[in-house]
Design a protein around this motif. Structure first.
Motif, PDB file in Angstrom:
ATOM      1  N   GLU A  14      -8.007  -0.010  16.820  1.00  0.00           N
ATOM      2  CA  GLU A  14      -7.980   1.118  17.744  1.00  0.00           C
ATOM      3  C   GLU A  14      -8.405   2.394  17.028  1.00  0.00           C
ATOM      4  O   GLU A  14      -9.079   3.249  17.601  1.00  0.00           O
ATOM      5  N   VAL A  15      -8.012   2.512  15.774  1.00  0.00           N
ATOM      6  CA  VAL A  15      -8.367   3.698  14.999  1.00  0.00           C
ATOM      7  C   VAL A  15      -9.876   3.810  14.836  1.00  0.00           C
ATOM      8  O   VAL A  15     -10.466   4.880  15.056  1.00  0.00           O
ATOM      9  N   ILE A  16     -10.529   2.719  14.466  1.00  0.00           N
ATOM     10  CA  ILE A  16     -11.984   2.787  14.228  1.00  0.00           C
ATOM     11  C   ILE A  16     -12.761   2.859  15.535  1.00  0.00           C
ATOM     12  O   ILE A  16     -13.898   3.337  15.554  1.00  0.00           O
ATOM     13  N   LYS A  17     -12.142   2.429  16.629  1.00  0.00           N
ATOM     14  CA  LYS A  17     -12.818   2.497  17.933  1.00  0.00           C
ATOM     15  C   LYS A  17     -12.820   3.912  18.485  1.00  0.00           C
ATOM     16  O   LYS A  17     -13.770   4.323  19.160  1.00  0.00           O
ATOM     17  N   ASN A  18     -11.787   4.672  18.164  1.00  0.00           N
ATOM     18  CA  ASN A  18     -11.621   5.991  18.782  1.00  0.00           C
ATOM     19  C   ASN A  18     -11.914   7.162  17.862  1.00  0.00           C
ATOM     20  O   ASN A  18     -11.705   8.298  18.234  1.00  0.00           O
ATOM     21  N   ASN A  19     -12.372   6.903  16.649  1.00  0.00           N
ATOM     22  CA  ASN A  19     -12.680   7.958  15.698  1.00  0.00           C
ATOM     23  C   ASN A  19     -13.959   7.634  14.939  1.00  0.00           C
ATOM     24  O   ASN A  19     -14.423   6.486  14.948  1.00  0.00           O
TER      25      ASN A  19
ATOM     26  N   VAL B 206      -3.548  12.123  10.448  1.00  0.00           N
ATOM     27  CA  VAL B 206      -2.705  10.957  10.165  1.00  0.00           C
ATOM     28  C   VAL B 206      -2.538  10.169  11.455  1.00  0.00           C
ATOM     29  O   VAL B 206      -2.136  10.727  12.481  1.00  0.00           O
ATOM     30  N   ILE B 207      -2.851   8.879  11.393  1.00  0.00           N
ATOM     31  CA  ILE B 207      -2.764   8.027  12.582  1.00  0.00           C
ATOM     32  C   ILE B 207      -1.970   6.774  12.239  1.00  0.00           C
ATOM     33  O   ILE B 207      -2.350   6.016  11.343  1.00  0.00           O
ATOM     34  N   ARG B 208      -0.865   6.573  12.932  1.00  0.00           N
ATOM     35  CA  ARG B 208      -0.130   5.306  12.789  1.00  0.00           C
ATOM     36  C   ARG B 208      -0.504   4.419  13.961  1.00  0.00           C
ATOM     37  O   ARG B 208      -0.295   4.772  15.114  1.00  0.00           O
ATOM     38  N   GLY B 209      -1.085   3.259  13.652  1.00  0.00           N
ATOM     39  CA  GLY B 209      -1.482   2.373  14.728  1.00  0.00           C
ATOM     40  C   GLY B 209      -2.370   1.246  14.244  1.00  0.00           C
ATOM     41  O   GLY B 209      -2.647   1.106  13.045  1.00  0.00           O
ATOM     42  N   ASP B 210      -2.827   0.445  15.180  1.00  0.00           N
ATOM     43  CA  ASP B 210      -3.695  -0.693  14.900  1.00  0.00           C
ATOM     44  C   ASP B 210      -5.045  -0.191  14.388  1.00  0.00           C
ATOM     45  O   ASP B 210      -5.669   0.679  14.983  1.00  0.00           O
TER      46      ASP B 210
ATOM     47  N   SER C 289      -5.883   9.271   7.341  1.00  0.00           N
ATOM     48  CA  SER C 289      -5.005   8.286   6.706  1.00  0.00           C
ATOM     49  C   SER C 289      -4.349   7.448   7.795  1.00  0.00           C
ATOM     50  O   SER C 289      -3.693   7.986   8.689  1.00  0.00           O
ATOM     51  N   SER C 290      -4.519   6.138   7.717  1.00  0.00           N
ATOM     52  CA  SER C 290      -4.038   5.281   8.801  1.00  0.00           C
ATOM     53  C   SER C 290      -3.335   4.045   8.268  1.00  0.00           C
ATOM     54  O   SER C 290      -3.800   3.392   7.334  1.00  0.00           O
ATOM     55  N   ASP C 291      -2.213   3.738   8.872  1.00  0.00           N
ATOM     56  CA  ASP C 291      -1.460   2.520   8.567  1.00  0.00           C
ATOM     57  C   ASP C 291      -0.562   2.252   9.768  1.00  0.00           C
ATOM     58  O   ASP C 291      -0.290   3.155  10.566  1.00  0.00           O
ATOM     59  N   ILE C 292      -0.088   1.046   9.894  1.00  0.00           N
ATOM     60  CA  ILE C 292       0.775   0.719  11.026  1.00  0.00           C
ATOM     61  C   ILE C 292       2.252   0.966  10.706  1.00  0.00           C
ATOM     62  O   ILE C 292       3.099   0.970  11.598  1.00  0.00           O
ATOM     63  N   SER C 293       2.569   1.217   9.442  1.00  0.00           N
ATOM     64  CA  SER C 293       3.970   1.351   9.040  1.00  0.00           C
ATOM     65  C   SER C 293       4.448   2.803   9.149  1.00  0.00           C
ATOM     66  O   SER C 293       3.697   3.750   8.928  1.00  0.00           O
ATOM     67  N   HIS C 294       5.728   2.952   9.472  1.00  0.00           N
ATOM     68  CA  HIS C 294       6.316   4.281   9.617  1.00  0.00           C
ATOM     69  C   HIS C 294       6.396   5.011   8.279  1.00  0.00           C
ATOM     70  O   HIS C 294       6.158   6.218   8.203  1.00  0.00           O
ATOM     71  N   TRP C 295       6.770   4.291   7.214  1.00  0.00           N
ATOM     72  CA  TRP C 295       6.947   4.967   5.927  1.00  0.00           C
ATOM     73  C   TRP C 295       5.623   5.494   5.392  1.00  0.00           C
ATOM     74  O   TRP C 295       5.574   6.561   4.759  1.00  0.00           O
ATOM     75  N   SER C 296       4.528   4.782   5.671  1.00  0.00           N
ATOM     76  CA  SER C 296       3.218   5.255   5.250  1.00  0.00           C
ATOM     77  C   SER C 296       2.837   6.516   6.021  1.00  0.00           C
ATOM     78  O   SER C 296       2.270   7.468   5.456  1.00  0.00           O
ATOM     79  N   GLU C 297       3.154   6.551   7.299  1.00  0.00           N
ATOM     80  CA  GLU C 297       2.906   7.746   8.105  1.00  0.00           C
ATOM     81  C   GLU C 297       3.680   8.943   7.562  1.00  0.00           C
ATOM     82  O   GLU C 297       3.151  10.063   7.489  1.00  0.00           O
ATOM     83  N   VAL C 298       4.923   8.706   7.165  1.00  0.00           N
ATOM     84  CA  VAL C 298       5.747   9.779   6.590  1.00  0.00           C
ATOM     85  C   VAL C 298       5.095  10.345   5.336  1.00  0.00           C
ATOM     86  O   VAL C 298       4.978  11.568   5.172  1.00  0.00           O
ATOM     87  N   PHE C 299       4.660   9.481   4.434  1.00  0.00           N
ATOM     88  CA  PHE C 299       4.029   9.948   3.206  1.00  0.00           C
ATOM     89  C   PHE C 299       2.740  10.711   3.503  1.00  0.00           C
ATOM     90  O   PHE C 299       2.460  11.753   2.901  1.00  0.00           O
TER      91      PHE C 299
ATOM     92  N   GLY D  71      -7.995   3.334   5.537  1.00  0.00           N
ATOM     93  CA  GLY D  71      -7.314   2.378   6.403  1.00  0.00           C
ATOM     94  C   GLY D  71      -6.331   1.561   5.594  1.00  0.00           C
ATOM     95  O   GLY D  71      -6.554   1.319   4.401  1.00  0.00           O
ATOM     96  N   PHE D  72      -5.256   1.105   6.229  1.00  0.00           N
ATOM     97  CA  PHE D  72      -4.188   0.386   5.518  1.00  0.00           C
ATOM     98  C   PHE D  72      -3.726   1.242   4.331  1.00  0.00           C
ATOM     99  O   PHE D  72      -3.681   0.781   3.191  1.00  0.00           O
ATOM    100  N   SER D  73      -3.375   2.475   4.610  1.00  0.00           N
ATOM    101  CA  SER D  73      -3.198   3.476   3.539  1.00  0.00           C
ATOM    102  C   SER D  73      -1.969   3.253   2.673  1.00  0.00           C
ATOM    103  O   SER D  73      -1.889   3.798   1.578  1.00  0.00           O
ATOM    104  N   GLY D  74      -0.985   2.487   3.143  1.00  0.00           N
ATOM    105  CA  GLY D  74       0.149   2.110   2.300  1.00  0.00           C
ATOM    106  C   GLY D  74       0.840   3.298   1.669  1.00  0.00           C
ATOM    107  O   GLY D  74       1.360   4.178   2.342  1.00  0.00           O
TER     108      GLY D  74
END
Length: 217
Positions: A208-213, A201-205, A67-77, A47-50
């Motif tokens: 919500e990530v820990i609630k649904n996985n 890979v999940i971009r989001g809050d 791998s989860s973060d709210i930022s787009h660049w982290s999702e890209v990586f 979480g908060f994978s940066g």
């Protein structure tokens, strides 16, 4: 080190990539893996994978990684390093074409490019933002899949990290140009490691990530 991780003697085989980042866990990754190696787990949430270095490390160690973060660049990586599915030549051919482009003034040059005699602090010199504008516009024309686009964008982010004039934090522009900012922007293929796990890979809050996985760690 004489340690065991899934029958490996040590962690020297694990190599991660990332950009300069104030919160990077690069230097403590071996200790994180050491803490986890004796646990009976398979699925790991980063979480908060940066910069995603921790995600990369667990993936290379044969865990299933979310791998989860709210930022787009982290999702890209994360999509680049965890989900890439094409061979070296496919990606390299695209990078070769992008590297051959002639730069021009565009959005990045207008907002982030600076002249050599700096009067306003900027993160990049004009020659590199011009190349960036040409490359970024061309990427949008290539009709790439989401994962393939992430690999190419990750290459661009890594390349920009080698010609910036910052301390690895968005607001920390240097008052004088760094020596690396004089280098030319050039895209290289990220070090794409083959992993055996099933990754997501999940971009989001995060709530919500820990609630649904579900995860082991």
């Amino acid at each position: 080190m004489n340690r065991n991780l899934f029958n490996y003697k040590d962690f020297s085989f694990i190599k991660t990539q990332g950009i300069k980042y104030a919160g990077s866990k690069l230097k403590i990754i071996p200790y994180i893996l050491e803490c986890a190696k004796d646990l009976e787990i398979k699925t790991v949430l980063d979480g908060f994978s940066g910069s995603t270095r921790v995600s990369q490390a667990f993936a290379q160690a044969d865990y299933d990684v979310i791998s989860s973060d709210i930022s787009h660049w982290s999702e890209v990586f994360a999509k680049c390093f965890l989900l890439h599915d094409k061979n070296y030549n496919y990606y390299q051919d695209i990078l070769n074409d992008l590297n051959s482009l002639k730069g021009y003034d565009g959005w990045f040059t207008e907002h982030y490019g600076g002249v050599e005699e700096m009067d306003v602090k900027m993160p990049f010199q004009l020659k590199n933002t011009r190349k960036l504008d040409a490359i970024r516009d061309k990427i949008e024309e290539l009709n790439l899949s989401d994962i393939d686009k992430s690999v190419i964008l990750a290459s661009l982010l890594l390349a920009l990290d080698k010609v910036d004039s910052t301390l690895g934090h968005f607001v920390s522009y240097l008052s004088k140009w760094s020596s690396r900012s004089y280098n030319d922007l050039f895209l290289k293929l990220p070090d794409l490691k083959k992993t055996n796990g099933e990754h997501k890979v999940i971009r989001g809050d995060i709530f919500e990530v820990i609630k649904n996985n579900s995860f082991d760690l």
